[in-house]
Design an enzyme around this catalytic site. Structure first.
Site, PDB file in Angstrom:
ATOM      1  N   LYS A   1      -7.074   1.239  -3.497  1.00 36.52           N
ATOM      2  CA  LYS A   1      -6.708   0.729  -2.170  1.00 36.52           C
ATOM      3  C   LYS A   1      -6.620   1.878  -1.160  1.00 36.52           C
ATOM      4  O   LYS A   1      -7.063   1.744  -0.005  1.00 36.52           O
ATOM      5  CB  LYS A   1      -5.362  -0.001  -2.246  1.00 36.52           C
ATOM      6  CG  LYS A   1      -4.793  -0.466  -0.890  1.00 36.52           C
ATOM      7  CD  LYS A   1      -5.689  -1.481  -0.208  1.00 36.52           C
ATOM      8  CE  LYS A   1      -5.193  -1.843   1.186  1.00 36.52           C
ATOM      9  NZ  LYS A   1      -3.906  -2.554   1.200  1.00 36.52           N
TER      10      LYS A   1
ATOM     11  N   THR B   1       0.868  -1.179   0.000  1.00 35.84           N
ATOM     12  CA  THR B   1       0.000   0.000   0.000  1.00 35.84           C
ATOM     13  C   THR B   1       0.902   1.226   0.000  1.00 35.84           C
ATOM     14  O   THR B   1       1.417   1.634   1.034  1.00 35.84           O
ATOM     15  CB  THR B   1      -0.929   0.002   1.228  1.00 35.84           C
ATOM     16  OG1 THR B   1      -1.708  -1.190   1.230  1.00 35.84           O
ATOM     17  CG2 THR B   1      -1.872   1.206   1.192  1.00 35.84           C
TER      18      THR B   1
END
Length: 265
Positions: A163, A93
């Site tokens: 995300k 991420t």
């Protein structure tokens, strides 16, 4: 089967790498703390001493790292050793800017897919993660299938962008649940009654994650994710949640522990 290099063996990376090893892929692993590779080596993986060594013979490179700075460091070390035609799957991420930066530095004959995941350590261990994949996944669909279900999101960087949207909503929502329960406490309500009522409403999934056991998402990574979001545009509610987590997050603690501290401190 493709030779896979897996770089980053944290709480998520280790069970993900184990899924690929169990599927029969020759696997080389690397982690900054080398001892974290030992369990996978005992199961048949080969440990590399450096990122360049890990990727040198790989057909597929997977990175699952803590954040943009870690990805930069690994890319600097590994890129010169990549073979022509390799597929790089970036699953950390890190936000879309870091993905685009990685894409710009890779050789033109390397295919980049950004494929961050939704789900915690339990889903990683079961191979049932939600995978948000940006870019051309055609050459690696079968590899990703060992890790979970793939949702194609668009061009390179779109997986990382989505995300960030999803994580920001969930992490901030957990802080809101913690504050709502703090309000219930201040009003003299029974805590279990308030929690059950919240769990029976539209915040059910967030409530479940706020009290989850047996899974792990480091609260300091929650700070990193919200900070990436807050740098993108003006987000007052997310910035408020970020301030909460910065105040209470402790390295190595799950986000549920941070939520409990938001409620009581």
């Amino acid at each position: 089967m493709e030779h896979i290099a897996f770089l980053g063996l944290g709480h998520m990376g280790t069970p993900m790498a184990r899924q690929l090893l169990a599927a029969g892929h020759p696997l080389t692993v690397w982690n900054r703390t080398a001892a974290k590779a030992d369990p996978l080596v005992a199961e048949g993986a080969r440990a590399a001493a450096a990122p360049a060594e890990a990727v040198r013979d790989a057909d597929v490179v997977i990175t699952m790292l803590a954040g943009p700075d870690a990805l930069d460091a690994v890319a600097d070390a590994a890129t010169p050793a990549l073979r022509p035609g390799v597929h790089w799957i970036e699953m950390s991420t890190v936000g879309p800017d870091a993905v685009h930066k990685l894409a710009a530095r890779l050789p033109k004959d390397v295919t980049l897919v950004d494929a961050p995941v939704m789900g915690s350590t339990d889903k990683a261990a079961a191979g049932t993660l939600g995978i948000l994949a940006g870019g051309d996944t055609s050459g690696v669909e079968h590899v990703l299938a060992h890790l979970g279900h793939v949702t194609r999101t668009g061009p390179v960087g779109s997986g990382a962008a989505l995300k960030l949207v999803l994580n920001s909503a969930v992490i901030s929502g957990i802080a809101v649940v913690a504050e709502a329960l703090r309000l219930a406490d201040a009003l003299g309500l029974d805590g279990d009654t308030a929690r059950t009522a919240l769990a029976n409403g539209p915040l059910a999934g967030v409530v479940a994650r706020a009290f989850a056991e047996g899974v792990h998402f480091d609260a300091t990574l929650a700070v990193k994710d919200l900070d990436l979001a807050a740098r993108t545009t003006r987000l007052p509610a997310i910035e408020a949640a970020l301030a909460h987590y910065r105040r209470v997050a402790a390295p190595g603690e799950d986000i549920a522990a941070a939520a409990a501290r938001i409620r009581t401190s």
